[in-house]
Design an enzyme around this catalytic site. Structure first.
Site, PDB file in Angstrom:
ATOM      1  N   CYS A   1      35.168 -17.717  25.230  1.00 54.53           N
ATOM      2  CA  CYS A   1      34.551 -18.006  26.260  1.00 54.53           C
ATOM      3  C   CYS A   1      32.622 -17.413  25.618  1.00 54.53           C
ATOM      4  O   CYS A   1      31.453 -18.481  26.055  1.00 54.53           O
ATOM      5  CB  CYS A   1      34.517 -17.139  27.493  1.00 54.53           C
ATOM      6  SG  CYS A   1      35.600 -17.420  28.244  1.00 54.53           S
TER       7      CYS A   1
HETATM    8  C1  UDX Z   1      34.962 -12.491  27.940  1.00 55.08           C
HETATM    9  C2  UDX Z   1      34.242 -12.176  29.576  1.00 55.08           C
HETATM   10  O1  UDX Z   1      34.059 -10.769  28.811  1.00 55.08           O
HETATM   11  C3  UDX Z   1      34.996 -12.341  30.825  1.00 55.08           C
HETATM   12  O2  UDX Z   1      34.424 -11.754  32.249  1.00 55.08           O
HETATM   13  C4  UDX Z   1      34.812 -13.725  30.629  1.00 55.08           C
HETATM   14  O3  UDX Z   1      35.858 -14.533  32.287  1.00 55.08           O
HETATM   15  C5  UDX Z   1      35.444 -15.029  30.094  1.00 55.08           C
HETATM   16  O4  UDX Z   1      34.708 -14.071  28.264  1.00 55.08           O
HETATM   17  P1  UDX Z   1      36.792 -12.480  26.770  1.00 55.08           P
HETATM   18  O5  UDX Z   1      36.714 -13.458  25.917  1.00 55.08           O
HETATM   19  O6  UDX Z   1      38.716 -12.496  26.958  1.00 55.08           O
HETATM   20  O7  UDX Z   1      36.528 -12.025  27.864  1.00 55.08           O
HETATM   21  O8  UDX Z   1      36.971 -11.104  26.299  1.00 55.08           O
HETATM   22  P2  UDX Z   1      35.691  -9.638  25.671  1.00 55.08           P
HETATM   23  O9  UDX Z   1      36.678  -8.596  26.177  1.00 55.08           O
HETATM   24  O10 UDX Z   1      34.590 -10.046  27.031  1.00 55.08           O
HETATM   25  O11 UDX Z   1      35.231  -9.735  24.315  1.00 55.08           O
HETATM   26  C6  UDX Z   1      34.617 -10.675  23.803  1.00 55.08           C
HETATM   27  C7  UDX Z   1      34.436 -10.783  21.943  1.00 55.08           C
HETATM   28  O12 UDX Z   1      33.716  -9.766  22.117  1.00 55.08           O
HETATM   29  C8  UDX Z   1      35.616 -10.031  21.372  1.00 55.08           C
HETATM   30  O13 UDX Z   1      35.861 -10.551  20.272  1.00 55.08           O
HETATM   31  C9  UDX Z   1      35.221  -8.359  20.874  1.00 55.08           C
HETATM   32  O14 UDX Z   1      35.841  -7.927  19.953  1.00 55.08           O
HETATM   33  C10 UDX Z   1      33.551  -8.739  21.289  1.00 55.08           C
HETATM   34  N1  UDX Z   1      33.364  -7.216  22.154  1.00 55.08           N
HETATM   35  C11 UDX Z   1      33.538  -7.196  23.102  1.00 55.08           C
HETATM   36  C12 UDX Z   1      32.293  -7.052  20.834  1.00 55.08           C
HETATM   37  O15 UDX Z   1      31.809  -7.194  19.687  1.00 55.08           O
HETATM   38  N2  UDX Z   1      31.670  -5.042  21.771  1.00 55.08           N
HETATM   39  C13 UDX Z   1      32.079  -5.213  22.168  1.00 55.08           C
HETATM   40  O16 UDX Z   1      31.474  -4.252  23.368  1.00 55.08           O
HETATM   41  C14 UDX Z   1      32.289  -6.119  23.329  1.00 55.08           C
END
Ligand code: UDX
Length: 411
Positions: A251
């Site tokens: 996403c």
């Molecule tokens: C995301 C959105 O959170 C969700 O609302 C939407 O519908 C789809 O996209 P997702 O892709 O499943 O969800 O994962 P998410 O938990 O948001 O993490 C995305 C990426 O960001 C991961 O690679 C994670 O490691 C990274 N991340 C997340 C960070 O590097 N730091 C953070 O503080 C949080």
């Protein structure tokens, strides 16, 4: 998959239309074709009862509400590929041709503002031979995190319902009856934009933390201590401030790119969003720089990469930050020893020629260095396992390790 199973859990009769027959068979047997916490149990309660899967569109005419949940992957130029949206809309229109009932077609896929109004609506109406008013149109974005998608569906922060007219929204809204959350009723285009804006903002928070983390590292400050203090401000919130390897997944990267493309299309230069992507793309290269500082030239070195999924609790490696890191390791002549609790198989489709192991210990054996790329809880207590390496050159790109001698990327 998650939305349909959760809708069945809320008491609705749900039919999944899926073009791949093996997935249809699997769903009907109660086996989810993806891994998602809590999904298996929920699906096995409803498969064959309230929830059925089929490849046949014709039953659509028996439903009040039809949700479009197809992918909108990025095209080469970063814009969203809407071909699956168009073909689903066409098939829905054809299936509704002989129906005398009122149906609501709702878009759940993430689509650029204007798509529901300018692509879905005309396509469904053209192929059903109906006029607007005979079919309702809604845009209802999802905010589900992979790994926590069932929990997020059942406990949403808000439910966003954009509708072409009041009647469509009124008929659609009760599908969420039973969930406690504020409901945002708005226009189709605002609903479409809320999804992009939410993802872009969360991605911005992550890139902000990474940029600041890189500065902190040079100053000898732990960015996690900083963000702990920053996030307590309720206007900021403590979430999505974890610095590290950057964001991956299906996403954030695609949605930020699509929003950049969209902004340019309407004549705006999205300076901030472009920087969010740039910070994210540079971050994996910082890991390689740190690694070279520790072990010198990478040619011929064995490097254990622990964590291949784009985040923990998923087998999904799409846009995982391990992908550019592994590419660079290979380009510099290193030998990659990879391990992930769930994503070995997904990554092997991208990199079939690197070595995959069934445990962290196996991957670490005789390695010259180790990179921890995913925040899997099982990595937290790794310590003596690193003694299996030739030397303990450990770089933690997610602040997951508790051992004292791991070097952090931003701390
Ligand atoms: C995301 C959105 O959170 C969700 O609302 C939407 O519908 C789809 O996209 P997702 O892709 O499943 O969800 O994962 P998410 O938990 O948001 O993490 C995305 C990426 O960001 C991961 O690679 C994670 O490691 C990274 N991340 C997340 C960070 O590097 N730091 C953070 O503080 C949080």
């Amino acid at each position: 998959m998650v939305s349909s199973t959760c809708l069945a859990e809320l008491g609705h009769d749900v039919e999944i239309i899926e073009i791949f027959e093996d997935k249809v068979r699997s769903i009907n047997l109660g086996i989810p074709p993806i891994y998602e916490q809590g999904l298996q149990e929920m699906l096995s309660r409803h498969a064959g009862n309230r929830l059925k899967a089929t490849t046949d569109y014709s039953d659509i005419a028996n439903s009040n509400v039809i949700l479009i949940c197809v992918g909108t992957p990025p095209k080469n130029d970063g814009s969203a590929d809407l071909s699956m949206i168009a073909s689903a809309s066409k098939a829905i229109g054809e299936a509704l041709k002989d129906s005398k009932d009122y149906h609501v077609v709702a878009v759940k896929s993430t689509v650029p503002p204007g798509t529901t109004r300018n692509v879905v609506m005309p396509t469904v109406l053209e192929h059903s031979g109906k006029c607007s008013g005979e079919v309702g149109f809604v845009m209802n974005p999802e905010f589900l995190r992979e790994g926590l998608a069932v929990q997020d569906f059942m406990n949403p922060d808000r439910i966003v319902i954009g509708s072409y007219d009041e009647a469509a929204g009124d008929l659609f809204a009760p599908i969420y009856q039973g969930l406690k959350a504020p409901m945002v009723r708005t226009s189709l285009t605002a609903a479409e934009m809320i999804k992009y804006a939410s993802n872009a903002f969360l991605a911005t928070k992550i890139s902000f933390s990474n940029e600041l983390g890189n500065v902190c590292k040079r100053l000898g400050i732990d960015v996690y201590e900083v963000m702990n203090g920053v996030g307590m401000d309720h206007r900021i919130s403590p979430h999505f401030l974890n610095a590290g390897a950057g964001f991956g997944g299906s996403c954030f990267p695609k949605d930020v790119s699509a929003l950049i493309h969209l902004a340019k299309d309407v004549g705006e230069d999205p300076i901030l969003l472009k920087s969010v992507v740039e910070v994210n793309e540079r971050q994996p290269m910082r890991i390689i720089e740190l690694l070279e500082k520790r072990v010198g030239n990478l040619a011929g070195k064995k490097v254990a990469v622990l964590g291949l999924a784009f985040k923990n609790d998923t087998d999904d490696a799409r846009e995982s930050r391990s992908i550019p890191v592994i590419a660079e390791l290979i380009a510099r002549g290193a030998k990659v020893k990879a391990y992930d609790p769930k994503a070995n198989s997904s990554m092997s489709k991208i990199y079939p020629a690197i070595d995959y192991f069934q445990s962290a210990s196996d991957a670490l054996k005789d390695a010259d260095a180790c990179l921890v790329m995913t925040e899997w809880p099982e990595f937290r207590n790794l310590d003596k396992e690193f003694d299996l390496m030739r030397s303990r050159a450990i770089i933690d790109a997610r602040k997951v390790l508790s051992c004292k001698d791991a070097e952090g990327i931003c701390w």
